[in-house]
Design a protein around this motif. Structure first.
Motif, mmCIF file in Angstrom:
data_model
loop_
_atom_site.group_PDB
_atom_site.id
_atom_site.type_symbol
_atom_site.label_atom_id
_atom_site.label_comp_id
_atom_site.label_asym_id
_atom_site.label_seq_id
_atom_site.Cartn_x
_atom_site.Cartn_y
_atom_site.Cartn_z
ATOM 1 N N ILE A 128 33.845 50.123 43.358
ATOM 2 C CA ILE A 128 35.069 49.911 42.590
ATOM 3 C C ILE A 128 36.003 49.058 43.423
ATOM 4 O O ILE A 128 36.490 49.483 44.481
ATOM 5 N N GLN A 129 36.256 47.836 42.953
ATOM 6 C CA GLN A 129 37.146 46.913 43.656
ATOM 7 C C GLN A 129 38.565 47.126 43.131
ATOM 8 O O GLN A 129 38.873 46.877 41.974
ATOM 9 N N ASP A 130 39.413 47.614 44.014
ATOM 10 C CA ASP A 130 40.753 48.042 43.639
ATOM 11 C C ASP A 130 41.795 47.095 44.227
ATOM 12 O O ASP A 130 41.843 46.897 45.438
ATOM 13 N N GLY A 131 42.625 46.529 43.358
ATOM 14 C CA GLY A 131 43.793 45.792 43.813
ATOM 15 C C GLY A 131 43.491 44.639 44.740
ATOM 16 O O GLY A 131 42.538 43.888 44.554
ATOM 17 N N SER A 132 44.297 44.521 45.778
ATOM 18 C CA SER A 132 44.180 43.387 46.686
ATOM 19 C C SER A 132 43.486 43.768 47.986
ATOM 20 O O SER A 132 43.709 43.160 49.025
ATOM 21 N N ALA B 253 37.925 41.909 50.058
ATOM 22 C CA ALA B 253 36.939 41.523 49.047
ATOM 23 C C ALA B 253 36.075 40.391 49.573
ATOM 24 O O ALA B 253 36.570 39.476 50.240
ATOM 25 N N ASP B 254 34.801 40.455 49.276
ATOM 26 C CA ASP B 254 33.846 39.392 49.585
ATOM 27 C C ASP B 254 33.098 39.104 48.296
ATOM 28 O O ASP B 254 32.169 39.831 47.931
ATOM 29 N N ALA B 255 33.525 38.071 47.587
ATOM 30 C CA ALA B 255 32.975 37.785 46.257
ATOM 31 C C ALA B 255 31.476 37.531 46.302
ATOM 32 O O ALA B 255 30.742 37.956 45.404
ATOM 33 N N PHE C 75 42.045 41.114 39.632
ATOM 34 C CA PHE C 75 41.859 39.891 38.849
ATOM 35 C C PHE C 75 42.770 38.782 39.366
ATOM 36 O O PHE C 75 42.439 37.600 39.319
ATOM 37 N N THR C 76 43.957 39.161 39.841
ATOM 38 C CA THR C 76 44.917 38.179 40.339
ATOM 39 C C THR C 76 44.611 37.770 41.772
ATOM 40 O O THR C 76 44.785 36.616 42.146
ATOM 41 N N ASN C 77 44.148 38.705 42.587
ATOM 42 C CA ASN C 77 44.026 38.474 44.016
ATOM 43 C C ASN C 77 42.640 38.037 44.482
ATOM 44 O O ASN C 77 42.497 37.582 45.611
ATOM 45 N N ILE C 78 41.623 38.206 43.647
ATOM 46 C CA ILE C 78 40.255 37.936 44.075
ATOM 47 C C ILE C 78 39.615 36.892 43.160
ATOM 48 O O ILE C 78 39.673 37.018 41.937
ATOM 49 N N ALA C 79 39.013 35.883 43.761
ATOM 50 C CA ALA C 79 38.280 34.878 42.991
ATOM 51 C C ALA C 79 36.808 35.294 42.941
ATOM 52 O O ALA C 79 36.020 34.961 43.822
ATOM 53 N N TYR C 80 36.444 36.051 41.900
ATOM 54 C CA TYR C 80 35.048 36.460 41.742
ATOM 55 C C TYR C 80 34.186 35.239 41.449
ATOM 56 O O TYR C 80 34.672 34.207 40.986
ATOM 57 N N THR C 81 32.888 35.354 41.697
ATOM 58 C CA THR C 81 32.003 34.251 41.351
ATOM 59 C C THR C 81 31.890 34.157 39.831
ATOM 60 O O THR C 81 32.231 35.088 39.098
ATOM 61 N N ALA C 82 31.376 33.034 39.354
ATOM 62 C CA ALA C 82 31.246 32.819 37.906
ATOM 63 C C ALA C 82 30.367 33.883 37.267
ATOM 64 O O ALA C 82 30.576 34.260 36.112
ATOM 65 N N ASP C 83 29.381 34.385 38.013
ATOM 66 C CA ASP C 83 28.447 35.355 37.455
ATOM 67 C C ASP C 83 29.014 36.773 37.388
ATOM 68 O O ASP C 83 28.451 37.635 36.718
ATOM 69 N N PHE D 212 37.015 38.581 33.238
ATOM 70 C CA PHE D 212 38.243 38.004 32.677
ATOM 71 C C PHE D 212 38.432 36.614 33.280
ATOM 72 O O PHE D 212 38.479 36.443 34.489
ATOM 73 N N SER D 213 38.578 35.614 32.407
ATOM 74 C CA SER D 213 38.497 34.232 32.858
ATOM 75 C C SER D 213 39.802 33.677 33.410
ATOM 76 O O SER D 213 39.783 32.743 34.192
ATOM 77 N N ARG D 214 40.953 34.213 32.993
ATOM 78 C CA ARG D 214 42.216 33.702 33.503
ATOM 79 C C ARG D 214 42.922 34.787 34.281
ATOM 80 O O ARG D 214 42.977 35.934 33.870
ATOM 81 N N ARG D 215 43.467 34.405 35.416
ATOM 82 C CA ARG D 215 44.198 35.366 36.233
ATOM 83 C C ARG D 215 45.691 35.106 36.048
ATOM 84 O O ARG D 215 46.188 34.033 36.358
ATOM 85 N N ARG D 216 46.393 36.092 35.564
ATOM 86 C CA ARG D 216 47.808 35.925 35.233
ATOM 87 C C ARG D 216 48.643 36.971 35.945
ATOM 88 O O ARG D 216 48.138 37.782 36.709
#
Length: 235
Positions: free
Chosen positions: A66-70, A73-75, A95-103, A107-111
């Protein structure tokens, strides 16, 4: 004979249910609601481990991360974890703090995120989805929630729930042998302990311990029946 078939099928179903329970859970340590969620998941019978740092070897010891908050992270490592059969649950602020890989992007936009507001209402996109098993969703305005506003479902994701303003709430995607679940909500109670609502805990519990689909039960029952019939054949 009917009794024997029923008994065997029931045994196979119980065995499958036990296999489906992925109870070894890693969760990011030190963020806003990790301790509360870890306590809840432990009470549900899971083995929960707070993780401040990880690599491939560390992640391989868990069924679910479970990836929580900021938190750390190692995408790329998370990508490999999912591909090889792990379940990754992404919670708000990640979602805001981590750039997950495309796979592994649900959620596609981080707001921007917001912490305290009344639940604006929930639209159910997939009412029969396995993540909603046993879940009773709250009415609009009945709870104070936190979320990230403006997220949209990424291409390849399966949408399940959406906030009434169009923000993505719950969805998932398959990748390799594993699963990624995105869940855009945390609950804030009077003592500021988030993720304490029954409905949100049930959704996370479903993601950790998925209930096999009816088609899976049907295949298991068929296999059990065939096994019994084969054993009854004369030599």
């Amino acid at each position: 004979m009917r009794t024997r078939i029923t008994t065997i099928a029931a045994t196979v179903m119980l065995t499958a249910a036990a296999i489906a329970h992925a109870g070894n859970v890693g969760i990011s340590a030190g963020d806003y609601y990790s301790p509360t969620l870890a306590t809840t998941l432990t009470a549900q019978g899971n083995s929960v481990h707070a993780v401040g740092w990880y690599n491939d070897n560390v992640l391989s010891t868990y069924d679910v991360y479970i990836q929580d908050g900021s938190s750390f992270a190692d995408a790329a490592a998370l990508d490999r974890f999912v591909y090889h059969g792990g379940t990754l649950i992404q919670l708000p602020w990640s979602f805001t703090n981590i750039a997950y890989t495309a796979d592994t992007t649900v959620f596609s936009r981080r707001r921007r995120g917001t912490l305290e507001q009344l639940n604006p209402g929930i639209d159910v996109i997939a009412p029969d989805d396995w993540l909603l098993a046993g879940v009773t969703l709250p009415e609009a305005g009945t709870q104070t929630i936190g979320r990230e506003i403006g997220n949209r479902f990424a291409d390849g994701a399966t949408p399940v729930l959406e906030w009434e303003d169009g923000t993505a709430l719950l969805g998932y995607r398959r990748y390799g042998a594993g699963l990624v679940v995105g869940f855009d909500v945390h609950l804030v109670t009077a003592d500021a302990s988030p993720l304490s609502a029954d409905w949100s805990n049930r959704i996370i519990g479903n993601a950790i311990s998925p209930v096999p689909e009816l088609s899976t039960w049907a295949m298991l029952a068929t296999g059990a029946t065939m096994l019994l019939l084969r054993r009854r054949r004369p030599d």
